[in-house]
Design a protein around this motif. Structure first.
Motif, mmCIF file in Angstrom:
data_model
loop_
_atom_site.group_PDB
_atom_site.id
_atom_site.type_symbol
_atom_site.label_atom_id
_atom_site.label_comp_id
_atom_site.label_asym_id
_atom_site.label_seq_id
_atom_site.Cartn_x
_atom_site.Cartn_y
_atom_site.Cartn_z
ATOM 1 N N ALA A 16 0.815 -1.222 0.000
ATOM 2 C CA ALA A 16 0.000 0.000 0.000
ATOM 3 C C ALA A 16 0.845 1.267 0.000
ATOM 4 C CB ALA A 16 -0.938 -0.001 1.211
ATOM 5 N N GLU A 17 2.126 1.166 0.395
ATOM 6 C CA GLU A 17 3.011 2.330 0.449
ATOM 7 C C GLU A 17 4.100 2.297 -0.619
ATOM 8 O OE1 GLU A 17 4.597 2.436 4.364
ATOM 9 O OE2 GLU A 17 2.628 2.317 5.345
ATOM 10 N N TRP A 18 4.056 1.279 -1.482
ATOM 11 C CA TRP A 18 5.107 1.068 -2.472
ATOM 12 C C TRP A 18 5.134 2.186 -3.506
ATOM 13 C CZ3 TRP A 18 4.972 0.114 -7.793
ATOM 14 C CH2 TRP A 18 6.159 -0.401 -8.355
ATOM 15 N N ARG A 19 6.352 2.649 -3.881
ATOM 16 C CA ARG A 19 6.523 3.708 -4.872
ATOM 17 C C ARG A 19 7.688 3.345 -5.804
ATOM 18 N NH1 ARG A 19 4.907 9.053 -3.518
ATOM 19 N NH2 ARG A 19 6.900 9.852 -4.299
ATOM 20 N N TRP A 20 7.484 3.584 -7.103
ATOM 21 C CA TRP A 20 8.508 3.339 -8.122
ATOM 22 C C TRP A 20 8.715 4.625 -8.898
ATOM 23 C CZ3 TRP A 20 8.841 3.655 -13.429
ATOM 24 C CH2 TRP A 20 9.864 2.918 -14.058
ATOM 25 N N SER A 21 9.955 5.053 -9.055
ATOM 26 C CA SER A 21 10.229 6.290 -9.778
ATOM 27 C C SER A 21 11.264 6.038 -10.863
ATOM 28 C CB SER A 21 10.720 7.385 -8.824
ATOM 29 O OG SER A 21 11.954 7.010 -8.240
ATOM 30 N N GLY A 22 11.113 6.758 -11.971
ATOM 31 C CA GLY A 22 12.036 6.607 -13.086
ATOM 32 C C GLY A 22 11.738 7.646 -14.138
ATOM 33 N N ALA A 23 11.925 7.279 -15.387
ATOM 34 C CA ALA A 23 11.704 8.214 -16.483
ATOM 35 C C ALA A 23 11.202 7.469 -17.706
ATOM 36 C CB ALA A 23 12.985 8.969 -16.823
ATOM 37 N N LEU A 24 10.285 8.102 -18.406
ATOM 38 C CA LEU A 24 9.858 7.641 -19.717
ATOM 39 C C LEU A 24 10.883 8.187 -20.710
ATOM 40 C CD1 LEU A 24 7.604 6.289 -21.456
ATOM 41 C CD2 LEU A 24 6.585 8.575 -21.651
ATOM 42 N N SER A 25 11.688 7.307 -21.312
ATOM 43 C CA SER A 25 12.795 7.758 -22.155
ATOM 44 C C SER A 25 12.438 7.814 -23.634
ATOM 45 C CB SER A 25 14.010 6.847 -21.957
ATOM 46 O OG SER A 25 13.686 5.501 -22.269
ATOM 47 N N ALA A 33 1.218 2.375 -5.502
ATOM 48 C CA ALA A 33 0.106 1.444 -5.370
ATOM 49 C C ALA A 33 -1.241 2.138 -5.528
ATOM 50 C CB ALA A 33 0.173 0.740 -4.022
ATOM 51 N N ASN A 34 -1.290 3.453 -5.301
ATOM 52 C CA ASN A 34 -2.563 4.165 -5.324
ATOM 53 C C ASN A 34 -2.698 5.173 -6.461
ATOM 54 O OD1 ASN A 34 -3.423 2.923 -2.836
ATOM 55 N ND2 ASN A 34 -2.007 4.305 -1.777
ATOM 56 N N ALA A 35 -1.603 5.652 -7.008
ATOM 57 C CA ALA A 35 -1.673 6.691 -8.034
ATOM 58 C C ALA A 35 -0.379 6.716 -8.831
ATOM 59 C CB ALA A 35 -1.935 8.062 -7.410
ATOM 60 N N SER A 36 -0.427 7.378 -9.994
ATOM 61 C CA SER A 36 0.746 7.516 -10.847
ATOM 62 C C SER A 36 0.793 8.928 -11.403
ATOM 63 C CB SER A 36 0.704 6.495 -11.994
ATOM 64 O OG SER A 36 0.661 5.176 -11.484
ATOM 65 N N ARG A 37 1.997 9.343 -11.836
ATOM 66 C CA ARG A 37 2.155 10.693 -12.350
ATOM 67 C C ARG A 37 3.278 10.743 -13.385
ATOM 68 N NH1 ARG A 37 0.920 15.889 -11.383
ATOM 69 N NH2 ARG A 37 2.491 17.485 -11.853
ATOM 70 N N ILE A 38 3.079 11.563 -14.441
ATOM 71 C CA ILE A 38 4.109 11.855 -15.416
ATOM 72 C C ILE A 38 4.170 13.363 -15.592
ATOM 73 C CG2 ILE A 38 2.575 11.607 -17.423
ATOM 74 C CD1 ILE A 38 5.012 10.393 -18.891
ATOM 75 N N ASP A 39 5.382 13.911 -15.644
ATOM 76 C CA ASP A 39 5.572 15.361 -15.712
ATOM 77 C C ASP A 39 6.305 15.747 -16.999
ATOM 78 O OD1 ASP A 39 4.506 16.100 -13.117
ATOM 79 O OD2 ASP A 39 6.281 15.153 -12.247
ATOM 80 N N GLY A 40 5.808 16.787 -17.653
ATOM 81 C CA GLY A 40 6.509 17.387 -18.775
ATOM 82 C C GLY A 40 6.775 16.457 -19.933
ATOM 83 N N ALA A 41 5.819 15.603 -20.273
ATOM 84 C CA ALA A 41 5.971 14.721 -21.424
ATOM 85 C C ALA A 41 5.543 15.485 -22.673
ATOM 86 C CB ALA A 41 5.130 13.460 -21.255
ATOM 87 N N CYS A 42 6.490 15.840 -23.520
ATOM 88 C CA CYS A 42 6.200 16.621 -24.725
ATOM 89 C C CYS A 42 6.379 15.750 -25.960
ATOM 90 C CB CYS A 42 7.114 17.837 -24.808
ATOM 91 S SG CYS A 42 6.795 19.067 -23.517
ATOM 92 N N LEU A 43 5.346 15.693 -26.773
ATOM 93 C CA LEU A 43 5.369 14.939 -28.024
ATOM 94 C C LEU A 43 5.472 15.906 -29.188
ATOM 95 C CD1 LEU A 43 2.534 12.357 -27.269
ATOM 96 C CD2 LEU A 43 5.001 12.003 -27.086
ATOM 97 N N CYS A 86 2.351 18.983 -24.965
ATOM 98 C CA CYS A 86 2.975 18.668 -23.678
ATOM 99 C C CYS A 86 1.910 18.302 -22.654
ATOM 100 C CB CYS A 86 3.801 19.857 -23.177
ATOM 101 S SG CYS A 86 5.237 20.236 -24.216
ATOM 102 N N VAL A 87 2.230 17.310 -21.827
ATOM 103 C CA VAL A 87 1.238 16.779 -20.895
ATOM 104 C C VAL A 87 1.862 16.601 -19.526
ATOM 105 C CG1 VAL A 87 -0.275 14.832 -20.364
ATOM 106 C CG2 VAL A 87 0.001 15.570 -22.738
ATOM 107 N N ASP A 88 1.171 17.071 -18.490
ATOM 108 C CA ASP A 88 1.391 16.677 -17.093
ATOM 109 C C ASP A 88 0.139 15.908 -16.680
ATOM 110 O OD1 ASP A 88 3.858 17.982 -16.849
ATOM 111 O OD2 ASP A 88 2.870 19.861 -16.355
ATOM 112 N N ALA A 89 0.292 14.701 -16.165
ATOM 113 C CA ALA A 89 -0.891 13.886 -15.900
ATOM 114 C C ALA A 89 -0.763 13.125 -14.596
ATOM 115 C CB ALA A 89 -1.130 12.909 -17.046
ATOM 116 N N ASP A 90 -1.887 13.014 -13.899
ATOM 117 C CA ASP A 90 -2.044 12.161 -12.725
ATOM 118 C C ASP A 90 -3.188 11.203 -12.990
ATOM 119 O OD1 ASP A 90 -0.347 13.409 -10.314
ATOM 120 O OD2 ASP A 90 -1.212 15.060 -11.485
ATOM 121 N N TRP A 91 -3.035 9.954 -12.558
ATOM 122 C CA TRP A 91 -4.149 9.020 -12.666
ATOM 123 C C TRP A 91 -4.098 8.037 -11.504
ATOM 124 C CZ3 TRP A 91 0.119 9.030 -15.739
ATOM 125 C CH2 TRP A 91 0.879 7.855 -15.822
ATOM 126 N N THR A 92 -5.273 7.504 -11.182
ATOM 127 C CA THR A 92 -5.398 6.582 -10.058
ATOM 128 C C THR A 92 -6.034 5.298 -10.524
ATOM 129 O OG1 THR A 92 -7.547 7.532 -9.480
ATOM 130 C CG2 THR A 92 -5.614 8.437 -8.380
#
Length: 201
Positions: A143-152, A176-186, A195-201
């Motif tokens: 329930a507290e697990w977090r994974w961080s990295g980068a979309l390359s 485990a509860n939510a995800s986020r991506i920052d500054g993804a520009c296509l 460009c997109v900043d997004a949060d989803w659960t």
């Protein structure tokens, strides 16, 4: 329940091998359907056990999810590090009114780092992506697990021609509860830029 066979000859040479057959997945997961067969090997040599899996399935379903065909392989890398490569391929994936003709996922992973490659196609459209990262708190409860990295890398293509691609790596956080991506520009050859900043659960 799955039928599993352990081969003594393989076990005596430092590895345990088994055949797996699942004819009634509903016995393991209520509401599940389809069938799966495969083989597995657990190597007992070295500092830590290594697990190899080769599994295929067909007609798989659970709730609103459907998958016509599935292939799953997990292959340990050679060397002292406990690294493996997980490869998943599926065809005919459908969920909640959505559909994909094919999906492929490859992940080189260890307890410290994970590298992912994804490709999905529907009709004339295809999406490919790459990401890498590591768990921030690997010993924490789920329930507290977090994974961080980068979309390359991220590419959107139509009929084999690139329509949009990621301009630069974008920070990615999954929990485990939510995800986020920052500054993804296509960017598009058109030219166009989204460009997109997004949060989803």
């Amino acid at each position: 329940f799955p039928h599993t066979t352990l081969y003594r000859s393989a076990y005596s040479s430092g590895a345990a091998a088994c055949d797996l057959q699942v004819a009634d997945p509903g016995a393991l997961l209520p509401g599940a359907a389809g069938q799966a067969t495969g083989q597995g090997v657990v190597s007992l040599a070295g500092a830590a056990p290594r697990v190899s899996v080769d599994l295929t399935g067909s007609g798989l379903a659970w709730g609103d999810y459907r998958l016509d065909r599935l292939s799953l392989r997990n292959l340990p890398h050679a060397g002292a590090e406990a690294r493996s490569r997980l490869e998943l391929q599926g065809a005919g994936l459908a969920w909640n009114g959505q559909q994909l003709d094919t999906v492929r996922l490859a992940m080189d992973w260890s307890a410290d780092e994970q590298r992912l490659e994804l490709a999905a196609a529907q009709g004339s459209y295809e999406v490919t992506a790459r990401a890498a990262g590591q768990p921030e708190n690997p010993g924490a409860p789920l329930a507290e697990w977090r994974w961080s990295g980068a979309l390359s890398a991220l590419t959107l293509a139509e009929d084999g021609a690139t329509r949009f691609e990621l301009a630069a790596p974008a920070p990615l956080l999954v929990s485990a509860n939510a995800s986020r991506i920052d500054g993804a520009c296509l960017e598009s050859p058109a030219p166009a830029r989204v460009c997109v900043d997004a949060d989803w659960t």
